[in-house]
Design a protein around this motif. Structure first.
Motif, mmCIF file in Angstrom:
data_model
loop_
_atom_site.group_PDB
_atom_site.id
_atom_site.type_symbol
_atom_site.label_atom_id
_atom_site.label_comp_id
_atom_site.label_asym_id
_atom_site.label_seq_id
_atom_site.Cartn_x
_atom_site.Cartn_y
_atom_site.Cartn_z
ATOM 1 N N LEU A 7 0.831 -1.197 0.000
ATOM 2 C CA LEU A 7 0.000 0.000 0.000
ATOM 3 C C LEU A 7 0.867 1.249 0.000
ATOM 4 O O LEU A 7 0.538 2.261 -0.646
ATOM 5 C CB LEU A 7 -0.923 -0.024 1.220
ATOM 6 N N SER A 22 -5.403 4.072 1.409
ATOM 7 C CA SER A 22 -6.184 2.975 1.972
ATOM 8 C C SER A 22 -7.671 3.280 1.945
ATOM 9 O O SER A 22 -8.494 2.429 1.575
ATOM 10 C CB SER A 22 -5.724 2.687 3.402
ATOM 11 N N PRO A 52 -4.436 -6.272 -2.522
ATOM 12 C CA PRO A 52 -4.508 -6.087 -1.067
ATOM 13 C C PRO A 52 -4.107 -7.349 -0.318
ATOM 14 O O PRO A 52 -4.266 -8.471 -0.815
ATOM 15 C CB PRO A 52 -5.985 -5.742 -0.820
#
Length: 340
Positions: A7, A22, A52
């Motif tokens: 991320l 996020s 993810p």
């Protein structure tokens, strides 16, 4: 294997903080971030091939959106593949992924499969059997959602089964509607199978429905022939032997289609026509039943509907409700019962 894209990598490429990236990737509606920021994050994720971390998400949300499906031979044989097809369809509609493990019915492999699914933090497990019977289940964590599909277990009491008793009644009702009240031969009755849940959890209900419909009509069987192996060869052998001994039934009820395949051949070899001389009805709706001549009238096993129902129960609010959840067996009319 290259380094996993994180991320933080996506956020860096988009020029935003990891927290902002996020929120955008998780679809938060209240981010107060610009449309341009949303577009940059999604473009960065696509360019980098970001995926993810589902384990981390499961820990954060307490759900993995993943269902385990443990079976003996369901996925690798044609007889009950509809169970998994129905489960997959219902899971997809609910936004779930199904992880399938085939064990061959071996307890050690079953325990290994369950351990692997638990490592992947599945939200629940469906235990399925090719033939409806009492099934081994390894020790499970307390509170794990479980559903028995085409199977039963004394500790895990939410099960999905075909409504065999009603199906048995329907078979006899078809003969009665054709004006056949006597001269009915029952082929395949097996008292041992009725009593042994590890052989069958549903045969007793099937026979109970058949017997109840006969009793309600004030009818009695011409003969009941016990057969342990429900395959075409015994169906042929026992039918041929009874015919050679002078028995002339008006109808034969076979407890599964594969017995009926053999019975049909024996009737033909004896010069008897179906349905003109002898009507024939059976159970399961094997895929070959439609290709016989005449086509076989049968009471089908609702495997796809059962698979769908198992997923719905597994995901039910509050957890799977205890009890046997029976699914209606379809009546498949073809040409093996004479017209009234």
């Amino acid at each position: 294997m290259g380094k996993r894209v994180t991320l933080a990598d996506v956020a860096r490429r988009a020029g935003l903080s990891p927290a902002a990236a996020s929120m955008i990737l998780n679809g938060r509606p209240d981010t107060r971030l610009s449309q341009d920021a949303h577009e940059r994050v999604h473009a960065a994720a696509a360019e980098l091939g970001y995926r993810p971390n589902m384990s981390a998400r499961a820990l954060r949300t307490d759900t993995s959106h993943t269902v385990g499906f443990v079976s003996d031979l369901v996925a690798t044989t044609r007889f009950a593949s509809g169970l998994i097809k129905g489960a997959l369809g219902a899971a997809e509609a609910a936004g779930q992924v199904v992880l399938v493990a085939e064990t061959g019915g071996e307890p050690e492999r079953e325990a290994e499969a369950v351990s692997a699914l638990l490592d992947r933090q599945v939200d629940g497990i469906i235990f399925a059997s090719m033939r409806a019977r009492e099934t081994f289940v390894p020790r499970l964590p307390t509170g794990l959602r479980t559903v028995m599909l085409n199977a039963t277990n004394e500790l895990h009491r939410c099960s999905v089964l075909p409504d065999e008793e009603t199906g048995g009644r329907r078979a006899i009702e078809l003969l009665l509607a054709a004006g056949i009240r006597d001269g009915i031969l029952l082929l395949g009755y097996d008292a041992d199978a009725e009593r042994d849940l590890f052989r069958s959890a549903t045969v007793a209900a099937r026979v109970r429905g058949i017997s109840a419909a006969m009793a309600d009509a004030g009818a009695a069987f011409l003969h009941e022939e016990s057969i342990w192996l429900w395959e075409p060869a015994p169906g042929y052998e026992f039918t041929a032997r009874l015919l050679a001994g002078g028995m002339r039934p008006r109808a034969i009820v076979c407890l599964n289609d594969r017995l009926a395949f053999g019975a049909l051949q024996a009737l033909g070899d004896a010069g008897l026509r179906v349905p003109e001389d002898v009507s024939l009805v059976s159970f399961d709706n094997d895929e070959l039943a439609a290709y016989l001549r005449p086509g076989l009238t049968t009471i089908g096993l609702p495997h796809e509907d059962m698979g769908r129902r198992a997923v719905e129960l597994l995901l039910a609010p509050g957890g799977p409700p205890e009890g046997q959840h029976l699914v209606e067996m379809p009546v498949v009319i073809r040409d093996s019962i004479r017209r009234p």
